[in-house]
Design a protein around this motif. Structure first.
Motif, PDB file in Angstrom:
ATOM      1  N   GLU A 106       5.827  -7.259  -1.784  1.00 30.57           N
ATOM      2  CA  GLU A 106       5.084  -7.818  -2.384  1.00 30.57           C
ATOM      3  C   GLU A 106       4.189  -8.663  -1.488  1.00 30.57           C
ATOM      4  OE1 GLU A 106       4.832 -12.855  -3.599  1.00 30.57           O
ATOM      5  OE2 GLU A 106       6.686 -12.291  -3.250  1.00 30.57           O
ATOM      6  N   LEU A 107       4.764  -8.573   0.145  1.00 30.53           N
ATOM      7  CA  LEU A 107       3.758  -8.760   0.877  1.00 30.53           C
ATOM      8  C   LEU A 107       2.774  -7.568   1.367  1.00 30.53           C
ATOM      9  CD1 LEU A 107       2.747 -10.281   3.967  1.00 30.53           C
ATOM     10  CD2 LEU A 107       4.451  -8.819   5.249  1.00 30.53           C
ATOM     11  N   ALA A 108       2.951  -6.655   1.732  1.00 34.24           N
ATOM     12  CA  ALA A 108       2.220  -5.593   1.788  1.00 34.24           C
ATOM     13  C   ALA A 108       1.601  -5.609   0.670  1.00 34.24           C
ATOM     14  CB  ALA A 108       3.210  -4.234   1.966  1.00 34.24           C
ATOM     15  N   THR A 109       1.689  -5.326  -0.895  1.00 34.12           N
ATOM     16  CA  THR A 109       0.560  -5.845  -1.692  1.00 34.12           C
ATOM     17  C   THR A 109      -0.440  -6.949  -1.803  1.00 34.12           C
ATOM     18  OG1 THR A 109       2.403  -4.970  -3.730  1.00 34.12           O
ATOM     19  CG2 THR A 109       0.851  -5.460  -3.874  1.00 34.12           C
ATOM     20  N   ARG A 110       0.279  -7.872  -1.128  1.00 31.73           N
ATOM     21  CA  ARG A 110      -0.645  -9.505  -1.609  1.00 31.73           C
ATOM     22  C   ARG A 110      -2.038  -9.100  -0.143  1.00 31.73           C
ATOM     23  NH1 ARG A 110       3.037 -12.923  -1.461  1.00 31.73           N
ATOM     24  NH2 ARG A 110       2.732 -12.846   0.317  1.00 31.73           N
ATOM     25  N   LEU A 111      -1.368  -8.237   1.187  1.00 32.70           N
ATOM     26  CA  LEU A 111      -1.918  -7.811   2.403  1.00 32.70           C
ATOM     27  C   LEU A 111      -1.686  -6.570   2.182  1.00 32.70           C
ATOM     28  CD1 LEU A 111      -1.526 -11.207   4.723  1.00 32.70           C
ATOM     29  CD2 LEU A 111      -3.348 -11.214   3.439  1.00 32.70           C
ATOM     30  N   PRO A 112      -3.150  -5.680   1.945  1.00 35.54           N
ATOM     31  CA  PRO A 112      -3.100  -4.263   1.914  1.00 35.54           C
ATOM     32  C   PRO A 112      -3.635  -3.785   2.981  1.00 35.54           C
ATOM     33  CG  PRO A 112      -5.036  -4.198   0.189  1.00 35.54           C
ATOM     34  CD  PRO A 112      -3.872  -6.134   0.715  1.00 35.54           C
TER      35      PRO A 112
END
Length: 312
Positions: A196-202
């Motif tokens: 989810e973190l990687a999706t929020r800050l790609p």
């Protein structure tokens, strides 16, 4: 006959009692729901920084739509202290103001054109804020990997290492890791929280770090050496990105100068010949020429931005 009357009367009284009990239970449930919603609204109307939220009704209705949910995710990635409802209302006011100013300064034809540009600029502003916050987060990745590596080497679990990194690092890394720690605290897996973190800050750097942590946590391997090597790589990539951004700063300035020249030319034309823009846009040929010119300026802006966008 008397028995049938008594049975009918008893059934009627029982039905009335059940209806009254149902209505009472329904009314009590609605009252409890209203009290809960009021309590949640009061609790959610105050930000972490003590600012009271505005436009609660608009915000609640907007969050039930697909647009509101997408806007909420984008605002969460930007770090702005705005709710979807506040952003929607402020954006609507700004678009209306831009429409009015453009119609008064240039010509009525330019009102809706400026409104469309304002909508595009509002979305671009969120993308710019997210990119800027992502860049700041990437600059903190080496320190993040170093803290997690040290905590893991000291024998702490990965969940505890993430919580320590959230406390040690400043925003935005601290805020984002706090969200990850909160997700882990309520029972989510490390893989779900980090993805989810990687999706929020790609970004590719964050994706590499997330993959390293997830695979090591899943396989149970020792991640200290991997994180230390990753720290050195991230430091080198940060310096490379800074050099590339410095080299391309002139091209980025040119991309914004091109549409500014077009707007300046319109203002100069209207100043030299007052009313020229209104007369020009009064005919379909003039309107078509203006739209084609705006399209070419937009194409030039996008093309130059694409040329200056180099992923390192």
């Amino acid at each position: 006959m008397d028995n049938l009357t008594l049975l009918t009367l008893g059934t009627t009284l029982l039905g009335c009692a059940l209806v009254i009990a149902g209505l009472h239970s329904y009314a009590r449930g609605r009252a409890q729901r209203a009290e809960l919603m009021q309590r949640l609204s009061s609790a959610g109307s105050i930000e972490t920084y003590g600012r009271r939220r505005r436009f609660d009704q608009v915000d609640r209705r907007l969050r039930t739509t697909g647009l509101g949910r997408r806007l909420e995710r984008k605002l969460a990635a930007t770090g702005l202290e705005l709710t979807p409802g506040e952003y929607f209302v402020y954006g609507l006011v700004a678009v209306t103001a831009v429409w009015s100013v453009a119609a008064a300064v240039f010509a009525p034809f330019f009102g809706p054109v400026a409104a469309v540009i304002a909508l595009w600029a509002a979305n671009g502003f969120l993308d710019w804020q997210r990119a800027k916050r992502t860049e700041r987060f990437l600059n903190q990745l080496p320190e993040l990997a170093r803290i997690v590596a040290n905590a893991t080497q000291a024998g702490l679990a990965l969940r505890t290492a993430i919580s320590i990194a959230a406390e040690e690092l400043e925003a935005p890394a601290g805020e984002e890791l706090s969200r990850v720690a909160d997700r882990l605290a309520v029972g989510d897996s490390v893989e779900e929280a980090m993805e989810e973190l990687a999706t929020r800050l790609p970004s590719r750097e964050l994706l590499v770090l997330v993959s390293t942590l997830v695979l090591s946590n899943r396989a149970g391997g020792h991640i200290v050496d991997s994180l230390r090597n990753l720290t050195r790589t991230l430091e080198a990539r940060k310096e490379t990105r800074r050099e590339v951004r410095t080299q391309l700063s002139q091209i980025s300035a040119t991309a914004y100068a091109v549409p500014a020249i077009g707007i300046g030319a319109l203002l100069l034309l209207d100043a030299v010949m007052p009313g020229a823009l209104e007369r020009m846009t009064g005919a379909y040929l003039g309107q078509s020429a203006v739209l084609v010119a705006l399209g070419l300026y937009t194409l030039g802006f996008v093309f130059i931005r694409r040329l200056s966008k180099i992923d390192v």
